[in-house]
Motif scaffolding. Sequence first.
Motif, PDB file in Angstrom:
ATOM      1  N   TRP A 141       0.639  -0.679  -0.209  1.00 25.36           N
ATOM      2  CA  TRP A 141      -0.040  -0.563  -0.628  1.00 25.36           C
ATOM      3  C   TRP A 141       1.142   1.098   0.013  1.00 25.36           C
ATOM      4  O   TRP A 141       0.148   2.438  -0.507  1.00 25.36           O
ATOM      5  CB  TRP A 141      -0.739   0.062   1.639  1.00 25.36           C
ATOM      6  CG  TRP A 141      -0.622   0.276   2.130  1.00 25.36           C
ATOM      7  CD1 TRP A 141      -0.408  -0.900   3.360  1.00 25.36           C
ATOM      8  CD2 TRP A 141      -0.153   1.046   3.562  1.00 25.36           C
ATOM      9  NE1 TRP A 141       0.703  -0.603   4.447  1.00 25.36           N
ATOM     10  CE2 TRP A 141       0.576   0.441   4.048  1.00 25.36           C
ATOM     11  CE3 TRP A 141       0.294   2.654   2.927  1.00 25.36           C
ATOM     12  CZ2 TRP A 141       0.884   1.711   5.936  1.00 25.36           C
ATOM     13  CZ3 TRP A 141       0.488   3.353   3.954  1.00 25.36           C
ATOM     14  CH2 TRP A 141       1.441   3.091   5.054  1.00 25.36           C
ATOM     15  N   ALA A 142       2.075   1.011   0.261  1.00 24.67           N
ATOM     16  CA  ALA A 142       2.805   2.373   1.203  1.00 24.67           C
ATOM     17  C   ALA A 142       2.956   2.751  -0.762  1.00 24.67           C
ATOM     18  O   ALA A 142       3.597   4.019  -1.234  1.00 24.67           O
ATOM     19  CB  ALA A 142       4.128   1.414   1.658  1.00 24.67           C
ATOM     20  N   LEU A 143       3.878   1.629  -1.559  1.00 25.56           N
ATOM     21  CA  LEU A 143       4.171   2.139  -2.837  1.00 25.56           C
ATOM     22  C   LEU A 143       3.268   2.363  -3.792  1.00 25.56           C
ATOM     23  O   LEU A 143       2.839   3.113  -5.096  1.00 25.56           O
ATOM     24  CB  LEU A 143       4.361   0.789  -3.763  1.00 25.56           C
ATOM     25  CG  LEU A 143       5.034   0.717  -4.817  1.00 25.56           C
ATOM     26  CD1 LEU A 143       5.893   1.336  -5.341  1.00 25.56           C
ATOM     27  CD2 LEU A 143       4.906  -0.809  -5.614  1.00 25.56           C
ATOM     28  N   LEU A 144       1.559   1.316  -3.736  1.00 31.26           N
ATOM     29  CA  LEU A 144       0.442   2.414  -4.543  1.00 31.26           C
ATOM     30  C   LEU A 144      -0.208   3.981  -4.027  1.00 31.26           C
ATOM     31  O   LEU A 144       0.330   4.896  -4.575  1.00 31.26           O
ATOM     32  CB  LEU A 144      -0.829   1.782  -3.255  1.00 31.26           C
ATOM     33  CG  LEU A 144      -1.936   2.056  -3.354  1.00 31.26           C
ATOM     34  CD1 LEU A 144      -2.751   2.507  -5.733  1.00 31.26           C
ATOM     35  CD2 LEU A 144      -3.237   1.393  -3.724  1.00 31.26           C
ATOM     36  N   GLY A 177     -14.419   9.737  -4.718  1.00 33.93           N
ATOM     37  CA  GLY A 177     -15.882   9.734  -4.778  1.00 33.93           C
ATOM     38  C   GLY A 177     -15.283   8.099  -5.970  1.00 33.93           C
ATOM     39  O   GLY A 177     -15.160   6.367  -5.398  1.00 33.93           O
ATOM     40  N   SER A 178     -14.956   8.132  -7.228  1.00 33.12           N
ATOM     41  CA  SER A 178     -14.582   7.509  -8.247  1.00 33.12           C
ATOM     42  C   SER A 178     -13.700   6.550  -8.538  1.00 33.12           C
ATOM     43  O   SER A 178     -13.467   5.471  -8.759  1.00 33.12           O
ATOM     44  CB  SER A 178     -15.402   8.506  -9.257  1.00 33.12           C
ATOM     45  OG  SER A 178     -13.904   9.238  -9.563  1.00 33.12           O
ATOM     46  N   ALA A 179     -12.958   7.547  -7.910  1.00 31.05           N
ATOM     47  CA  ALA A 179     -11.311   6.623  -7.033  1.00 31.05           C
ATOM     48  C   ALA A 179     -11.536   6.139  -6.185  1.00 31.05           C
ATOM     49  O   ALA A 179     -11.000   4.730  -6.208  1.00 31.05           O
ATOM     50  CB  ALA A 179     -10.615   7.885  -6.880  1.00 31.05           C
ATOM     51  N   VAL A 180     -12.347   6.006  -4.901  1.00 30.36           N
ATOM     52  CA  VAL A 180     -12.546   4.891  -3.895  1.00 30.36           C
ATOM     53  C   VAL A 180     -13.310   3.967  -4.419  1.00 30.36           C
ATOM     54  O   VAL A 180     -13.252   2.278  -4.456  1.00 30.36           O
ATOM     55  CB  VAL A 180     -13.748   5.533  -2.660  1.00 30.36           C
ATOM     56  CG1 VAL A 180     -13.938   4.987  -1.946  1.00 30.36           C
ATOM     57  CG2 VAL A 180     -13.213   6.497  -2.267  1.00 30.36           C
ATOM     58  N   LEU A 238      -7.523  -0.526   2.063  1.00 29.65           N
ATOM     59  CA  LEU A 238      -6.204  -0.065   1.921  1.00 29.65           C
ATOM     60  C   LEU A 238      -6.170   0.400  -0.056  1.00 29.65           C
ATOM     61  O   LEU A 238      -5.790   1.849  -0.429  1.00 29.65           O
ATOM     62  CB  LEU A 238      -5.302  -1.128   1.525  1.00 29.65           C
ATOM     63  CG  LEU A 238      -4.653  -1.195   3.327  1.00 29.65           C
ATOM     64  CD1 LEU A 238      -3.862  -2.449   3.732  1.00 29.65           C
ATOM     65  CD2 LEU A 238      -4.351  -0.272   3.844  1.00 29.65           C
ATOM     66  N   ALA A 239      -7.008   0.262  -0.914  1.00 29.70           N
ATOM     67  CA  ALA A 239      -7.292  -0.073  -2.017  1.00 29.70           C
ATOM     68  C   ALA A 239      -7.874   0.750  -2.323  1.00 29.70           C
ATOM     69  O   ALA A 239      -7.386   2.767  -3.547  1.00 29.70           O
ATOM     70  CB  ALA A 239      -7.654  -1.339  -3.296  1.00 29.70           C
ATOM     71  N   ALA A 240      -8.802   1.095  -1.735  1.00 30.99           N
ATOM     72  CA  ALA A 240      -9.739   2.602  -1.834  1.00 30.99           C
ATOM     73  C   ALA A 240      -8.820   3.906  -1.320  1.00 30.99           C
ATOM     74  O   ALA A 240      -8.854   5.052  -2.494  1.00 30.99           O
ATOM     75  CB  ALA A 240     -11.292   2.638  -1.757  1.00 30.99           C
ATOM     76  N   LEU A 241      -8.179   3.919  -0.372  1.00 33.23           N
ATOM     77  CA  LEU A 241      -8.268   4.909   0.158  1.00 33.23           C
ATOM     78  C   LEU A 241      -6.289   5.274  -0.635  1.00 33.23           C
ATOM     79  O   LEU A 241      -6.409   6.553  -1.004  1.00 33.23           O
ATOM     80  CB  LEU A 241      -6.904   4.547   1.624  1.00 33.23           C
ATOM     81  CG  LEU A 241      -8.673   4.366   2.569  1.00 33.23           C
ATOM     82  CD1 LEU A 241      -7.666   3.527   3.898  1.00 33.23           C
ATOM     83  CD2 LEU A 241      -8.781   5.257   2.735  1.00 33.23           C
ATOM     84  N   GLY A 242      -5.509   4.240  -1.257  1.00 32.28           N
ATOM     85  CA  GLY A 242      -4.850   4.795  -1.935  1.00 32.28           C
ATOM     86  C   GLY A 242      -4.659   5.851  -3.660  1.00 32.28           C
ATOM     87  O   GLY A 242      -4.526   6.383  -3.717  1.00 32.28           O
TER      88      GLY A 242
END
Lengths: 52, 183
Positions: A34-37, B30-33, B127-131
């Motif tokens: 996640w840090a890379l992301l 919103g769309s990125a999340v 985590l992916a949504a936050l990134g």
Amino acid sequence: MGHLAGKPLFRTALALPLAMLGVLAWQGAGLEPWALLVTAALIVGLAQQTLP
Amino acid sequence: MIIMITRARVSGCFGSSLVAGAVLVSSAIGSAVLAGAAFGLLGAALEPASRALLAGAAAAVIVVGAILRPVPWQLDRETDTAWLTYQDWRTAAYNGFALGLGFTTRIGFWLFYLVPLTAFVVADPLLAALGYAAFALSRVGMSALLAALDVWIPGGIERARFIADPLAVIALGALFAVVVPWP
């Protein structure tokens, strides 16, 4: 320099050591994906301010 | 022309550029999340070995692409100019939504591919949504801020690529280290 950076040979010569650097850096730092992301997301978002 | 379009993206919303900017950024986040959660969910749905194989193959293809050409594979277009005619909240909302996804318009940099790919590798929807939201904040939040400050960056994409492309290759190498078991 920009012209040189567009040459595939130059890009290949640069890419291989850089990719290895990434592998070694990641193993050495022991960070989470996640840090890379987040890092990539922030940098590319800033870079895209230069988009035409 | 570009300046006019960019201005129009954050104007025409309750007569307030502040409200329009807020709608633009909120919509982008919103769309990125949604996109980040989808990529994270897709990664979580796969077995770790399958996920590693797919991500490793994708990273390898992207590295080859980055070596062969400075301009990434992309949809070479801006957001729909017809949205400028709405003259209400939809101009900001639709533009924000498209720009927050990122891939429906010009991406400009190989580094962008790290965002959906790493969101997939993270294999955690939250985590992916936050990134991915960090991308929207950086991409659209900074655009709105620059527009508010009346600062415009003409060109400079070649210089930006000179920095972003090596970073993309380093990051792809790092991604390889994440997904491929090393001795």
